[in-house]
Motif scaffolding. Structure first.
Motif, PDB file in Angstrom:
ATOM      1  N   GLU A   1       0.853  -1.153  -0.541  1.00 22.30           N
ATOM      2  CA  GLU A   1      -0.271   0.248  -0.052  1.00 22.30           C
ATOM      3  C   GLU A   1       1.018   1.248  -0.045  1.00 22.30           C
ATOM      4  OE1 GLU A   1      -3.553  -0.045   0.096  1.00 22.30           O
ATOM      5  OE2 GLU A   1      -3.722  -1.914  -0.195  1.00 22.30           O
ATOM      6  N   LYS A   2       1.636   1.449   0.127  1.00 28.15           N
ATOM      7  CA  LYS A   2       2.789   2.585   1.047  1.00 28.15           C
ATOM      8  C   LYS A   2       4.251   1.466   0.911  1.00 28.15           C
ATOM      9  CE  LYS A   2      -0.142   5.637   3.200  1.00 28.15           C
ATOM     10  NZ  LYS A   2      -0.605   6.775   4.420  1.00 28.15           N
ATOM     11  N   GLU A   3       5.065   2.578   0.167  1.00 27.27           N
ATOM     12  CA  GLU A   3       6.600   2.047   0.606  1.00 27.27           C
ATOM     13  C   GLU A   3       7.155   2.117   1.859  1.00 27.27           C
ATOM     14  OE1 GLU A   3       8.890   3.997  -2.449  1.00 27.27           O
ATOM     15  OE2 GLU A   3       7.890   2.328  -4.112  1.00 27.27           O
ATOM     16  N   CYS A   4       6.525   3.278   2.585  1.00 27.62           N
ATOM     17  CA  CYS A   4       7.200   3.731   3.619  1.00 27.62           C
ATOM     18  C   CYS A   4       6.364   3.378   5.384  1.00 27.62           C
ATOM     19  CB  CYS A   4       7.597   5.037   4.362  1.00 27.62           C
ATOM     20  SG  CYS A   4       6.461   6.376   3.989  1.00 27.62           S
TER      21      CYS A   4
ATOM     22  N   PRO B   1       6.281  15.365  11.017  1.00 27.84           N
ATOM     23  CA  PRO B   1       5.990  13.728  11.153  1.00 27.84           C
ATOM     24  C   PRO B   1       6.404  13.653   9.792  1.00 27.84           C
ATOM     25  CG  PRO B   1       3.369  15.062  10.405  1.00 27.84           C
ATOM     26  CD  PRO B   1       4.748  15.742  11.492  1.00 27.84           C
ATOM     27  N   GLN B   2       6.387  11.702  10.073  1.00 26.64           N
ATOM     28  CA  GLN B   2       6.700  11.616   7.849  1.00 26.64           C
ATOM     29  C   GLN B   2       5.625  10.499   7.434  1.00 26.64           C
ATOM     30  OE1 GLN B   2      10.762  10.774   8.081  1.00 26.64           O
ATOM     31  NE2 GLN B   2      11.448  12.244   8.975  1.00 26.64           N
ATOM     32  N   CYS B   3       5.526  10.362   6.481  1.00 29.56           N
ATOM     33  CA  CYS B   3       4.661   9.228   5.967  1.00 29.56           C
ATOM     34  C   CYS B   3       3.437   9.315   6.225  1.00 29.56           C
ATOM     35  CB  CYS B   3       5.749   8.038   5.674  1.00 29.56           C
ATOM     36  SG  CYS B   3       5.372   6.617   4.857  1.00 29.56           S
ATOM     37  N   GLY B   4       2.677  10.261   6.387  1.00 30.35           N
ATOM     38  CA  GLY B   4       1.258  10.254   6.724  1.00 30.35           C
ATOM     39  C   GLY B   4       0.937  10.288   8.079  1.00 30.35           C
ATOM     40  N   GLY B   5       2.505  10.170   9.098  1.00 36.69           N
ATOM     41  CA  GLY B   5       1.900  10.549  10.899  1.00 36.69           C
ATOM     42  C   GLY B   5       1.352  11.681  11.201  1.00 36.69           C
ATOM     43  N   SER B   6       1.551  11.265  12.191  1.00 34.23           N
ATOM     44  CA  SER B   6       0.031  12.669  13.497  1.00 34.23           C
ATOM     45  C   SER B   6       1.286  12.993  14.417  1.00 34.23           C
ATOM     46  CB  SER B   6      -0.777  11.850  13.639  1.00 34.23           C
ATOM     47  OG  SER B   6      -0.862  11.217  14.008  1.00 34.23           O
ATOM     48  N   CYS B   7       1.113  13.726  15.101  1.00 31.80           N
ATOM     49  CA  CYS B   7       1.327  14.167  16.686  1.00 31.80           C
ATOM     50  C   CYS B   7       0.326  13.577  17.022  1.00 31.80           C
ATOM     51  CB  CYS B   7       1.513  15.017  16.954  1.00 31.80           C
ATOM     52  SG  CYS B   7       2.824  15.645  16.085  1.00 31.80           S
TER      53      CYS B   7
END
Length: 437
Positions: free
Chosen positions: A117-120, A156-162
């Motif tokens: 789905e995602k590479e990361c 954040p990276q690759c769709g991350g959040s806090c």
């Protein structure tokens, strides 16, 4: 007792007449999910399955098809087993009908292939320091104030959040008294209507309700505003019926013909709510206006024929007396298939029983050896658990570069090729994150 019966009793042999199995018969079977639809009723199994399109359920069982054994279509591919990086997806098919399904290509009931789905995978960020408090939301008495922070320390990276809130609120007091403006209470209940039914063509009576300016009452110091509008409301009474007449059923009418010309169907009877019909809000007739009865036409329904797989190609032959063996001149060949399973005046298979195609005759020819292109990746095996892999291979084959058509399936016969220095090569790739077995 005759002699045969006496011998059978002496030998302990008991002959019991076969009893038909009773099943719930349905006139729909859905191969996509294996469900039955539209119950006809309880009938003998052999009667139900006079129609191959029907389905049935035995006592406490699951839906089964009356057709001969057939593979369903492959289901859509499932979602990837993981949302990021390497996973697998699967699709399935089922064998439904009477008997077992042939599987000459050994495709099985489930196929598994890698997916991503995602590479990361998401990496969460960190919050900045809180900003300054914003002004209080009111100019008198108690309100709220807000402050904010951003998800930027780090980003954040690759769709991350806090994790946590980006905004914080707190109570603030202006120490200023606000005037209290009057507010209406909820409307009281509607008053009663005088009549229980009304004559057709006459105006309905009215009903009234009241409210008070007490929610809250207006303050005196500082002076608040009184409520705006009227404290009294009226409307015509609704739901008062005309004086009613209850309905009653008329007689059942003649049954309709059976819905089928073979096997199990249904017939129906109807009755009308007209003796008398309900009027002015009178009660409708209780019960059903239509009833269904199971009917059986003791005749097997037609079963259409289905094609077998194509048989192997026959010998490649020249279109004339000129030779075609070991040269780039095309010949022709044919293959056949069989229409099987046609019964009870069903339709024959649509299409041709013979297929013709062009070919090159390389039977017995001496040809150079080359390695084929890599085959497609196989599906992952096993379909669950760990240690699942997929493979691809390339093999020693005849060099067909001199021919116009480069598809090896276009060629007929078995050539002589020397594969001494060219060995079969196989590649294996690991399949990750399969479902548990």
């Amino acid at each position: 007792m005759n002699l045969v019966c006496l011998v059978m009793v002496v030998l302990g042999i008991y002959v019991q007449q076969s009893v038909s199995q009773t099943v719930d018969c349905f006139d729909e079977y859905y191969p996509s999910n294996g469900n039955c639809g539209d119950l006809l009723g309880a009938v003998a199994l052999e009667d139900c399955c006079m129609n191959p399109n029907y389905g049935y359920i035995e006592a406490g069982g699951v839906c089964k098809s009356c057709s001969r054994a057939t593979w369903s279509e492959w289901s859509p591919w499932s979602k990837c087993t993981v949302s990021c990086k390497d996973g697998v997806r699967q699709r399935r098919r089922m064998c439904y009908g009477i008997g077992s399904c042939s599987d000459p290509e050994e495709l099985g009931m489930i196929q598994t292939e890698p997916c991503m789905e995602k590479e990361c995978c998401p990496v969460n960020g960190g919050w900045s320091e809180w900003g300054s408090w914003q002004p209080c939301s009111v100019t008198c008495e108690i309100g709220i104030k807000k402050r904010q922070r951003t998800c930027s320390n780090p980003l954040p990276q690759c769709g991350g959040s806090c994790k946590g809130r980006a905004e914080e609120t707190a109570e603030c007091n202006t120490e200023v008294v606000c005037p209290t403006h009057g507010g209406w209470s909820s409307w009281g209940n509607w008053g009663p209507c005088q009549e229980t039914c009304v004559n057709e063509g006459h105006e309905a009576p009215k009903e009234f309700r009241k409210r008070t300016c007490t929610n809250p009452p207006p303050s005196l110091v500082p002076r608040g505003r009184n409520c705006e509008g009227s404290d009294r409301d009226g409307r015509f009474c609704t739901g008062i019926p005309f004086c009613s007449i209850d309905g009653n059923w008329g007689p059942w009418l003649k049954s309709t013909p059976c819905t089928v010309t073979c096997g199990v169907g249904r017939e129906s009877q109807v009755r009308n709510c007209d003796s008398p019909e309900p009027k002015h809000g009178g009660k409708n007739c209780d019960g059903d206006a239509i009833k269904y009865l199971v009917c059986t036409v003791p005749k097997n329904c037609p079963i259409d024929g289905t094609w077998s797989e194509w048989g192997p190609w026959k010998e490649c032959k020249p279109p004339s007396k000129r030779t075609i063996t070991c040269i780039t001149r095309e010949g022709t060949r044919r293959r056949e298939r069989v229409c099987h399973g046609k019964e009870f005046e069903g339709n024959i298979c649509e299409g041709e029983i013979l297929e013709h195609g062009n070919c090159y005759d390389i039977n017995g020819c001496k040809m150079d050896a080359v390695m084929s292109e890599w085959s497609k990746w196989s599906y992952c095996k096993p379909n669950c658990g760990s240690n699942s892999n997929r493979t691809r291979e390339r093999v020693c084959t005849a060099n067909i570069s001199a021919y116009r058509v480069q598809d090896i399936n276009f060629f007929s016969g078995h050539p002589h090729i020397n594969c001494k220095d060219l060995k079969k090569e196989t590649e294996t790739s690991e399949c990750k994150n399969l479902p548990e077995c």
